[in-house]
Write an enzyme that holds these catalytic residues in place. Structure first.
Site, PDB file in Angstrom:
ATOM      1  N   ASP A   1      21.181  21.146 -32.847  1.00 59.52           N
ATOM      2  CA  ASP A   1      19.969  21.008 -32.030  1.00 59.52           C
ATOM      3  C   ASP A   1      18.965  22.044 -32.497  1.00 59.52           C
ATOM      4  O   ASP A   1      19.302  22.954 -33.264  1.00 59.52           O
ATOM      5  CB  ASP A   1      20.263  21.175 -30.536  1.00 59.52           C
ATOM      6  CG  ASP A   1      19.349  20.319 -29.666  1.00 59.52           C
ATOM      7  OD1 ASP A   1      18.130  20.267 -29.965  1.00 59.52           O
ATOM      8  OD2 ASP A   1      19.832  19.705 -28.704  1.00 59.52           O
TER       9      ASP A   1
ATOM     10  N   GLY B   1      22.094  19.690 -27.054  1.00 55.85           N
ATOM     11  CA  GLY B   1      21.532  20.543 -26.011  1.00 55.85           C
ATOM     12  C   GLY B   1      22.239  21.877 -25.889  1.00 55.85           C
ATOM     13  O   GLY B   1      22.595  22.510 -26.890  1.00 55.85           O
TER      14      GLY B   1
ATOM     15  N   HIS C   1      17.913   6.450 -26.559  1.00 60.33           N
ATOM     16  CA  HIS C   1      16.946   5.859 -25.624  1.00 60.33           C
ATOM     17  C   HIS C   1      15.626   6.625 -25.585  1.00 60.33           C
ATOM     18  O   HIS C   1      14.634   6.138 -25.030  1.00 60.33           O
ATOM     19  CB  HIS C   1      17.552   5.705 -24.225  1.00 60.33           C
ATOM     20  CG  HIS C   1      17.805   6.993 -23.505  1.00 60.33           C
ATOM     21  ND1 HIS C   1      18.315   7.026 -22.232  1.00 60.33           N
ATOM     22  CD2 HIS C   1      17.643   8.302 -23.860  1.00 60.33           C
ATOM     23  CE1 HIS C   1      18.443   8.276 -21.834  1.00 60.33           C
ATOM     24  NE2 HIS C   1      18.043   9.059 -22.797  1.00 60.33           N
TER      25      HIS C   1
ATOM     26  N   ARG D   1       0.834  -1.209   0.000  1.00 64.00           N
ATOM     27  CA  ARG D   1       0.000   0.000   0.000  1.00 64.00           C
ATOM     28  C   ARG D   1       0.868   1.257   0.000  1.00 64.00           C
ATOM     29  O   ARG D   1       0.586   2.228  -0.696  1.00 64.00           O
ATOM     30  CB  ARG D   1      -0.926   0.011   1.219  1.00 64.00           C
ATOM     31  CG  ARG D   1      -2.146  -0.881   1.100  1.00 64.00           C
ATOM     32  CD  ARG D   1      -3.065  -0.693   2.290  1.00 64.00           C
ATOM     33  NE  ARG D   1      -4.204  -1.586   2.227  1.00 64.00           N
ATOM     34  CZ  ARG D   1      -5.306  -1.355   1.522  1.00 64.00           C
ATOM     35  NH1 ARG D   1      -5.406  -0.240   0.804  1.00 64.00           N
ATOM     36  NH2 ARG D   1      -6.307  -2.213   1.531  1.00 64.00           N
TER      37      ARG D   1
ATOM     38  N   GLY E   1      22.191  16.584 -31.411  1.00 64.10           N
ATOM     39  CA  GLY E   1      21.237  16.784 -30.317  1.00 64.10           C
ATOM     40  C   GLY E   1      21.948  17.135 -29.031  1.00 64.10           C
ATOM     41  O   GLY E   1      21.584  16.669 -27.946  1.00 64.10           O
TER      42      GLY E   1
END
Length: 351
Positions: free
Chosen positions: A216, A195, A262, A28, A193
């Site tokens: 990017d 960033g 990924h 729980r 890519g």
């Protein structure tokens, strides 16, 4: 058998139910949504910041935020039980533990929890995990009506918070990523890519004969220009505002994909690799930095990749199969940090 023996038997009979009850309670606690959602709502409303210092009354906070006071007090009651806030003679205030959730704490939690920032919004895809597990499709698309990347493109504040999240996530990893591989073997690297450019900037700082080119989307690419200037490598760093599904700058020695594949299912991962191979020099290399399934993967993160993107942390043999379709051969695998490996691929006809 005496009375003592019968008592022992009765205790023995009770033990299985006690164990079962303990297991039920634990499950729980693991499955309950009240606490994770309470934390997310608290951060989204800015409660830890609002209740700094001496704190405030429920009425004051409700008026400031434009929320109903009675439900707000229910939320604050649960946050009190968690130790995030505490009651005072005049209301509630944030505890030292709760200060971890300040927006300026610099630990990435705000982005991870805030329901209107990229990280917190993406986490809501877990509500559609059943859909993802049964179909292999991202739950994010089902929940928000469009995929994660389209959402970022249409909402600049999400794009900005995603870029911030990625920069923070890599901050402690970058020294290991730079020191763990011989980047000086190359003269030109295209960071696909890449960033805000933190990793490529660090590589260029460590190797003054190396030139880099980051690709990017805008406005991320614009921020990368600033990163290279801040590291004083702008004379050796070029930036192109473009998608990695479009043609890439051609002829470089190496094409770097760091935490890229990924995020995509196999179909789109093939499209990305095809662009890298199309642009790569004959003797060039494709460098993939990611966690490896079965080695460094995190089961919770694996499910996040599935629910948000329909992706996953791939195993070495899966990377090998993916790459072989593009005439790529796995040359080596190097553990850079406790979280990421580098897989070096060469063209089958290359050296």
């Amino acid at each position: 058998m005496g009375a003592g023996g019968r008592a022992v038997n009765r205790l023995t009979q009770l033990e299985p139910s006690t164990v079962v009850n303990d297991h039920v309670a634990k499950i729980r606690n693991l499955a309950g949504l009240a606490t994770p959602m309470a934390l997310r709502v608290a951060v989204t409303l800015g409660l830890p910041d609002r209740l700094r210092g001496d704190g405030a009354t429920v009425g004051q906070v409700a008026a400031d935020l434009g929320v109903a006071p009675v439900p707000l007090e229910l939320l604050l009651g649960h946050l009190t039980s968690l130790g995030i806030v505490e009651r005072t003679s005049t209301g509630y205030r944030t505890t030292d533990f709760g200060a971890t959730l300040y927006s300026d704490a610099g630990n990435g939690l705000t982005n991870f929890l805030h329901l209107d920032m990229a990280g917190g919004r993406a986490e809501m895809a877990f509500a559609e995990l059943l859909h993802s597990v049964t179909t292999g499709e991202p739950g994010y698309t089902r929940r928000f009506g469009q995929d994660f990347w389209t959402d970022l493109a249409q909402q600049p504040h999400l794009r900005a918070s995603f870029d911030e999240q990625m920069t923070h996530r890599f901050r402690e990893q970058i020294p290991g990523l730079v020191a763990g591989f011989d980047w000086g073997r190359f003269t030109t690297i295209v960071d696909v890519g890449g960033g805000h450019g933190s990793l490529l900037a660090a590589i260029l700082v460590a190797h003054d004969s190396l030139r880099g080119h980051l690709v990017d989307l805008d406005p991320t690419a614009t921020e990368a220009v600033r990163t290279f200037a801040a590291h004083q490598v702008e004379d050796r760093a070029q930036v192109t505002a473009s998608s990695f599904f479009d043609p890439l700058p051609a002829g470089a020695d190496a094409y770097l994909l760091c935490d890229i594949l990924h995020d995509w299912d196999d179909r789109d991962a093939h499209r990305i690799l095809a662009r890298c191979v199309e642009a790569c020099a004959p003797a060039g290399r494709i460098l993939v930095i990611e966690a490896l399934g079965g080695r460094q993967d995190n089961t919770e993160f694996d499910l996040a990749m599935l629910a948000i993107f329909g992706g996953r942390e791939r195993r070495v043999d899966e990377f090998r199969d993916l790459a072989s379709a593009h005439g790529l051969v796995l040359q080596s695998t190097v553990a850079l940090t406790d979280q990421r490996n580098l897989l070096e691929f060469r063209l089958a006809q290359g050296s």
